[in-house]
Write an enzyme that holds these catalytic residues in place. Structure first.
Site, mmCIF file in Angstrom:
data_model
loop_
_atom_site.group_PDB
_atom_site.id
_atom_site.type_symbol
_atom_site.label_atom_id
_atom_site.label_comp_id
_atom_site.label_asym_id
_atom_site.label_seq_id
_atom_site.Cartn_x
_atom_site.Cartn_y
_atom_site.Cartn_z
ATOM 1 N N SER A 14 0.980 -1.181 0.071
ATOM 2 C CA SER A 14 -0.097 -0.125 -0.110
ATOM 3 C C SER A 14 0.950 1.303 0.097
ATOM 4 O O SER A 14 0.231 2.480 -0.028
ATOM 5 C CB SER A 14 -0.979 0.012 1.128
ATOM 6 O OG SER A 14 -0.131 -0.009 2.284
ATOM 7 N N HIS A 179 18.795 1.493 -7.186
ATOM 8 C CA HIS A 179 18.031 1.745 -8.444
ATOM 9 C C HIS A 179 18.931 2.543 -9.339
ATOM 10 O O HIS A 179 18.981 2.159 -10.808
ATOM 11 C CB HIS A 179 16.741 2.288 -8.416
ATOM 12 C CG HIS A 179 16.740 3.783 -8.287
ATOM 13 N ND1 HIS A 179 17.036 4.453 -7.154
ATOM 14 C CD2 HIS A 179 16.427 4.703 -9.170
ATOM 15 C CE1 HIS A 179 16.665 5.698 -7.368
ATOM 16 N NE2 HIS A 179 16.303 6.161 -8.404
ATOM 17 N N LYS A 183 20.302 2.060 -14.227
ATOM 18 C CA LYS A 183 20.126 3.023 -15.154
ATOM 19 C C LYS A 183 20.975 2.747 -16.193
ATOM 20 O O LYS A 183 22.332 2.080 -15.995
ATOM 21 C CB LYS A 183 20.564 4.215 -14.350
ATOM 22 C CG LYS A 183 19.310 4.722 -13.473
ATOM 23 C CD LYS A 183 19.407 6.259 -13.071
ATOM 24 C CE LYS A 183 18.547 6.590 -11.931
ATOM 25 N NZ LYS A 183 17.414 7.187 -12.405
ATOM 26 N N HIS A 241 23.516 5.933 -4.207
ATOM 27 C CA HIS A 241 23.678 6.160 -5.674
ATOM 28 C C HIS A 241 24.991 6.534 -6.138
ATOM 29 O O HIS A 241 25.432 6.075 -6.745
ATOM 30 C CB HIS A 241 22.462 6.759 -6.199
ATOM 31 C CG HIS A 241 21.139 6.579 -5.587
ATOM 32 N ND1 HIS A 241 20.872 5.493 -5.356
ATOM 33 C CD2 HIS A 241 19.826 7.403 -5.342
ATOM 34 C CE1 HIS A 241 19.571 5.278 -4.850
ATOM 35 N NE2 HIS A 241 19.033 6.397 -4.826
ATOM 36 N N TYR A 374 30.045 12.364 -24.082
ATOM 37 C CA TYR A 374 30.502 13.305 -24.935
ATOM 38 C C TYR A 374 31.906 13.739 -24.573
ATOM 39 O O TYR A 374 32.167 13.287 -23.140
ATOM 40 C CB TYR A 374 29.627 14.356 -25.331
ATOM 41 C CG TYR A 374 29.184 15.285 -24.199
ATOM 42 C CD1 TYR A 374 28.067 15.140 -23.535
ATOM 43 C CD2 TYR A 374 30.118 16.378 -23.820
ATOM 44 C CE1 TYR A 374 27.880 15.995 -22.475
ATOM 45 C CE2 TYR A 374 29.820 17.226 -23.172
ATOM 46 C CZ TYR A 374 28.281 16.934 -22.179
ATOM 47 O OH TYR A 374 27.998 17.820 -21.255
ATOM 48 N N ASP A 394 30.254 13.807 -29.937
ATOM 49 C CA ASP A 394 29.019 13.502 -29.122
ATOM 50 C C ASP A 394 27.994 12.224 -29.411
ATOM 51 O O ASP A 394 27.888 12.197 -30.600
ATOM 52 C CB ASP A 394 28.179 14.966 -29.452
ATOM 53 C CG ASP A 394 26.932 15.007 -28.693
ATOM 54 O OD1 ASP A 394 26.517 13.966 -27.880
ATOM 55 O OD2 ASP A 394 26.380 16.135 -28.685
HETATM 56 C C1 BG6 Z 1 15.685 8.112 -4.436
HETATM 57 C C2 BG6 Z 1 15.727 9.273 -3.273
HETATM 58 O O1 BG6 Z 1 16.799 7.173 -3.658
HETATM 59 O O2 BG6 Z 1 16.150 8.676 -5.572
HETATM 60 C C3 BG6 Z 1 15.064 10.446 -3.822
HETATM 61 O O3 BG6 Z 1 15.291 8.644 -2.037
HETATM 62 C C4 BG6 Z 1 15.548 10.813 -5.147
HETATM 63 O O4 BG6 Z 1 15.132 11.517 -2.810
HETATM 64 C C5 BG6 Z 1 15.491 9.767 -5.989
HETATM 65 O O5 BG6 Z 1 14.688 11.858 -5.746
HETATM 66 C C6 BG6 Z 1 16.068 10.003 -7.414
HETATM 67 O O6 BG6 Z 1 15.958 9.027 -8.497
HETATM 68 P P1 BG6 Z 1 15.805 9.085 -9.981
HETATM 69 O O7 BG6 Z 1 15.726 7.996 -10.480
HETATM 70 O O8 BG6 Z 1 14.641 10.103 -9.973
HETATM 71 O O9 BG6 Z 1 17.175 9.956 -10.226
#
Ligand code: BG6
Length: 494
Positions: A14, A179, A183, A241, A374, A394
Site C-alpha cells: 500500500s 536503483h 540505469k 547512488h 560526449y 558527441d
Molecule cells: C531516491 C531518493 O533514492 O532517489 C530520492 O530517495 C531521489 O530523494 C531519487 O529523488 C532519485 O532517483 P531518480 O531515479 O529520480 O534519479
C-alpha cells in the site's frame, strides 16, 4: 531455472514505492513478455483494502500507451492479502494463501519459486524478515528477497540490519536494490571503460585531474519532510547512488563479468577510500525563493530548526596506485536550478607549450535526462584561422539510436532478480565499506560538531561557495562559455 512459474509477494503493497515503482515495473515486464508464464503477484500490507481498491492503487501509475487489454490481464494475476508485520499468525495465513494459489496453478511443492519484495519502512524490516523466514520461506524451491534502502543510518545500524537479514537468508537469496545500478548509463560504465582501448589506457592519475559526479533535482523535500529530515541528502543519494557510480568509475578491471568478480572489485576500491573529512565537505540547505518555500517551511517537517543538509559536495580520495591525489567530487542537491545526473571526468592539461592554455579535455557521461556520452575536445577553428576551439565528440542517444527505448531502472533490476544475476545489487561487504566512508562525517553533522550549513536559494545552483569549492580541487572551468548543445530529438519524457 524458474520452470516457468514464480509467486511474487510485494510487502508494503500500500506504500508509495510499491505504487510508483514496483507495480509499474512488474506490469511492464508482464506486458513485454518477461515474466514467466505462470506468475502470480500478491500484495501484502497492514491496510484494509478491497480487491478493487488494491487494483486501482497498483495500476494508477502504469503509463504504457495502448496497454489497456494487458492491464486487465495483469489485474487477473494479482491479489491482495492483508496482515501484520510482526505477527506469526499473519504470516502463516499468508503462507496458506500462497500455497492455495500455487496448488491452483499446478505448481509442485518442490518447484515453488517465491520472490519477496520488501518495500517497507525500516522499522518493520527485521520483524518481517524473521516472520517470512519462519512462516513463508519456500523450503523446497527457491527464495529471492529484494530489499530497498534505507539500509541503516550509519555503520552500526547497518551492521545490525545485515546481521538480522543474514540470520534469515543467505547472501545469494538477497538482492539489495540501489536503483542507480539499473540505469542505462550506469550499466554502460564498464563497457565504456573496459571495451575501449583509448579509455582504459588513460584512466588514472597520470591523465585524469578530477572526477565529478553530480546529482541535481529541481524540487525540494516537499511532502517527504519527515523521511528526509531524518536522513538528509548524504544518506538519501550520496552514500548509495553516487558512491555506486564512483565505484564503477574507479574500480580495477574485474577478472570477468560475473557478478562476484565485479562486486569484488567494487568492494576493493571502496576499501581504499578513507572516511570523508569535514574539511572536504560543503553543506547547504535551501531557503525560500522564487515563490517556493524554504526547507524549514515544509509542512511535513517536524524540527523547524533542522540543520539537515539538502545539498552536499563531498570529496573522496581513493588511496591506491591508480588514483592517489585525484579528487572524486560527489555533489548532490535538492531544489536546484536543474534536473540532471552526470559524471564528468576532467583530464590534465596537455604538456608542452604548443597549445598552451587550450581547454582541458573532459569526458562526460550524462546519466539523465537525455542519455549521452560526449568528449570535450580541441579542434582547429575551421577556415583561415588557426585558433584552437573547444568542441565535442558527441554520442547523444536520442539522435544516434533510432526508436530508442530506455528501460526504467526497476524493470532492468527486477528482471535481473528473476535471472538470479547479482551484478547490479549491493553485496553486504560492499555496504559495510560504503558506510565506513560516510559514518564519521554523518555523526559530526548529526551532532552539529563544528558543522556549517550554507543557505542557498530554491532554484539556484547551490551555495555561493560551490564554484570556489570545486576550484580548490583543481577543477578548471576556463571554458565556461562552452556549453554542450543538448539534443532533444527523442520523445519527450513525462
Ligand atoms: C531516491 C531518493 O533514492 O532517489 C530520492 O530517495 C531521489 O530523494 C531519487 O529523488 C532519485 O532517483 P531518480 O531515479 O529520480 O534519479
Amino acid at each position: 531455472e524458474l520452470n516457468g512459474a514464480i509467486t511474487i509477494v510485494v510487502l508494503g503493497a500500500s506504500g508509495d514505492l510499491a505504487k510508483k515503482k514496483t507495480y509499474p515495473a512488474l506490469f511492464r515486464l508482464f506486458h513485454y513478455g518477461f515474466l514467466p508464464e505462470n506468475t502470480f503477484i500478491v500484495g501484502y500490507a497492514r491496510s484494509k483494502m478491497t480487491h478493487e481498491e488494491y487494483l486501482d492503487r497498483i495500476t494508477r501509475f502504469i503509463k504504457v500507451k495502448g496497454a489497456e487489454e494487458d492491464i486487465e490481464k495483469f489485474k487477473k494475476i494479482t491479489s491482495y492479502h492483508q496482515g501484520q508485520y510482526d505477527d506469526d499468525k499473519s504470516f502463516q495465513s499468508l503462507n496458506d494463501y500462497l500455497k492455495t494459489l500455487e496448488k491452483e496453478r499446478g505448481i509442485d511443492v518442490g518447484k515453488r519459486n517465491r520472490m519477496f519484495y520488501m518495500a517497507l519502512p525500516p522499522s518493520v524490516f527485521i520483524p518481517v524478515a524473521h516472520g517470512l523466514k519462519k512462516n513463508v520461506y519456500a523450503k523446497e524451491g527457491s527464495t529471492r528477497v529484494v530489499v530497498e534502502k534505507p539500509f541503516g543510518m550509519d555503520s552500526a545500524s547497518s551492521k545490525h540490519l545485515a546481521q538480522s537479514l543474514a540470520q534469515c537468508f543467505s547472501e545469494e537469496e538477497v538482492y539489495r536494490i540501489d536503483h542507480y545500478l539499473g540505469k542505462e548509463m550506469v550499466k554502460n560504465l564498464m563497457v565504456v571503460r573496459f571495451a575501449n582501448i583509448f579509455f582504459s589506457q588513460i584512466w588514472d592519475r597520470k591523465y585524469i585531474d578530477s572526477v565529478q559526479i553530480t546529482f541535481k533535482e529541481p524540487f525540494g523535500s516537499e511532502g517527504r519532510g519527515g523521511y528526509f529530515d531524518e536522513f538528509g541528502i548524504i544518506r538519501d543519494v550520496i552514500q548509495n547512488h553516487l558512491l555506486q557510480v564512483l565505484s564503477l568509475v574507479a574500480m580495477e578491471r574485474p577478472i570477468s563479468t560475473e557478478a562476484e568478480a565485479i562486486r569484488d572489485e567494487k568492494v576493493k576500491v571502496l576499501k581504499c577510500i578513507p572516511p570523508i573529512e569535514l574539511s572536504d565537505a560543503l553543506l547547504g540547505q535551501y531557503v525560500a525563493a522564487n515563490g517556493k518555500p524554504g526547507y524549514l517551511e515544509d509542512e511535513t517537517l517536524k524540527d523547524k530548526n533542522s540543520l539537515t543538509p539538502t545539498f552536499a559536495a563531498l570529496v573522496c580520495w581513493v588511496q591506491n596506485e591508480r588514483w592517489e591525489g585525484v579528487p572524486f567530487i560527489l555533489k548532490a542537491g535538492k531544489a536546484l536550478n536543474d534536473a540532471k545526473v552526470e559524471i564528468r571526468i576532467q583530464f590534465r592539461n596537455v604538456a608542452g607549450n604548443l597549445y598552451k592554455g587550450a581547454a582541458r579535455n573532459e569526458l562526460v557521461l550524462r546519466v539523465q535526462p537525455e542519455e549521452a556520452v560526449y568528449i570535450k575536445f580541441n579542434n582547429k577553428e575551421p577556415g583561415l584561422s588557426y585558433h584552437t576551439i573547444q568542441t565535442d565528440l558527441d554520442l547523444s542517444y536520442h539522435s544516434r539510436y533510432k526508436d530508442l527505448e530506455i528501460p526504467d531502472a526497476y524493470d532492468s533490476l527486477l528482471l535481473d532478480v528473476m535471472r538470479r544475476d547479482h551484478s547490479n545489487f549491493v553485496r553486504s561487504d560492499e555496504l559495510e565499506a560504503a558506510w565506513k566512508i560516510f559514518t564519521p562525517l554523518l555523526h559530526k553533522i548529526d551532532g552539529r560538531e563544528g558543522v556549517k550549513i550554507e543557505n542557498y536559494a530554491y532554484g539556484s545552483r547551490g551555495p555561493a561557495q560551490l564554484d570556489g569549492f570545486v576550484k580548490r580541487y583543481g577543477y578548471d572551468k576556463s571554458e565556461a562559455h562552452y556549453a554542450w548543445p543538448i539534443q532533444k530529438v527523442g520523445p519527450s519524457k513525462e
